[in-house]
Design a protein around this motif. Structure first.
Motif, mmCIF file in Angstrom:
data_model
loop_
_atom_site.group_PDB
_atom_site.id
_atom_site.type_symbol
_atom_site.label_atom_id
_atom_site.label_comp_id
_atom_site.label_asym_id
_atom_site.label_seq_id
_atom_site.Cartn_x
_atom_site.Cartn_y
_atom_site.Cartn_z
ATOM 1 N N SER A 17 0.841 -1.203 0.000
ATOM 2 C CA SER A 17 0.000 0.000 0.000
ATOM 3 C C SER A 17 0.869 1.243 0.000
ATOM 4 C CB SER A 17 -0.917 0.011 1.229
ATOM 5 O OG SER A 17 -1.854 -1.031 1.142
ATOM 6 N N TYR A 19 0.521 5.530 0.066
ATOM 7 C CA TYR A 19 -0.304 6.722 0.216
ATOM 8 C C TYR A 19 0.213 7.798 -0.730
ATOM 9 C CZ TYR A 19 -2.571 10.767 2.314
ATOM 10 O OH TYR A 19 -3.310 11.906 2.516
ATOM 11 N N ASP A 21 0.206 11.320 -1.166
ATOM 12 C CA ASP A 21 -0.014 12.717 -0.797
ATOM 13 C C ASP A 21 0.439 13.619 -1.947
ATOM 14 O OD1 ASP A 21 2.765 12.925 -0.618
ATOM 15 O OD2 ASP A 21 2.783 13.045 1.550
ATOM 16 N N TYR A 92 -4.060 12.283 -1.982
ATOM 17 C CA TYR A 92 -4.721 11.966 -0.710
ATOM 18 C C TYR A 92 -5.413 10.597 -0.711
ATOM 19 C CZ TYR A 92 -3.918 16.908 0.206
ATOM 20 O OH TYR A 92 -3.342 18.131 0.351
ATOM 21 N N ASP A 93 -5.128 9.765 -1.696
ATOM 22 C CA ASP A 93 -5.710 8.427 -1.734
ATOM 23 C C ASP A 93 -4.591 7.391 -1.592
ATOM 24 O OD1 ASP A 93 -7.601 6.427 -1.907
ATOM 25 O OD2 ASP A 93 -8.288 6.950 -3.930
ATOM 26 N N THR A 94 -4.951 6.176 -1.243
ATOM 27 C CA THR A 94 -3.994 5.091 -1.080
ATOM 28 C C THR A 94 -4.200 4.056 -2.177
ATOM 29 O OG1 THR A 94 -3.899 5.391 1.318
ATOM 30 C CG2 THR A 94 -3.202 3.251 0.476
ATOM 31 N N ASN A 117 -7.651 1.643 -5.513
ATOM 32 C CA ASN A 117 -7.750 2.770 -4.584
ATOM 33 C C ASN A 117 -9.220 2.935 -4.201
ATOM 34 O OD1 ASN A 117 -9.026 4.289 -6.644
ATOM 35 N ND2 ASN A 117 -7.107 5.200 -7.307
#
Length: 151
Positions: A17, A19, A21, A92-94, A117
């Protein structure tokens, strides 16, 4: 993975995973020399119809490579990646990468890789990798790897 004898069809790779940003999205685009404004300018991305800035395909490809080689180890040589993009990966999503061994023939392994995602499937990829013979330097041109077609 410890050796090619440990590989089984249907084996599930450990998930990864990441992230995304805004700093990640922007720096990855710039590192891959992708200067399209939708990867670093939120206002222009929104003006063009996007919710936010989003990750570029070169970064996606590199992350698929990392995901596969983290599992396969340093002897593995990627010979083919066929990658399709689905939903965007906005800041802002993973992204969570998962994979499965789909075939194994001597030293050639095929994998199905999916990156999801919050919006759904972002990446769908088929990856093929080879394992050079022990003591080999993994030179495709000298025949150490039989399938040297990189797509």
């Amino acid at each position: 993975m410890t050796s090619t004898t440990d590989i089984t069809v249907g084996e599930i790779l450990p998930q990864l995973s990441i992230y995304g940003d805004p700093t990640f999205v922007v720096s990855a685009a710039l590192a891959t020399r992708d200067f399209q404004d939708v990867h670093h300018d939120r206002d222009l991305a929104q003006k063009r119809g996007s919710k936010d800035i989003f990750v570029n395909i070169l970064t996606d490809t590199g992350l698929v490579q990392r995901f596969v080689t983290d599992w396969a180890g340093p002897r593995a040589v990627l010979t083919s990646i066929k990658l399709r993009l689905g939903v965007p990966w906005y800041a802002y999503d993973t992204l969570t990468l998962s994979g499965t061994v789909t075939s194994y023939d001597e030293d050639l392994v095929s994998l199905a890789v999916v990156g999801k995602n919050s919006l759904g499937d972002h990446i769908t990829a088929q990856v093929t990798l080879a394992f050079p013979a022990s003591g080999s330097n993994g030179d495709i041109e000298n025949g150490d790897i039989e399938n040297g077609d990189i797509e």
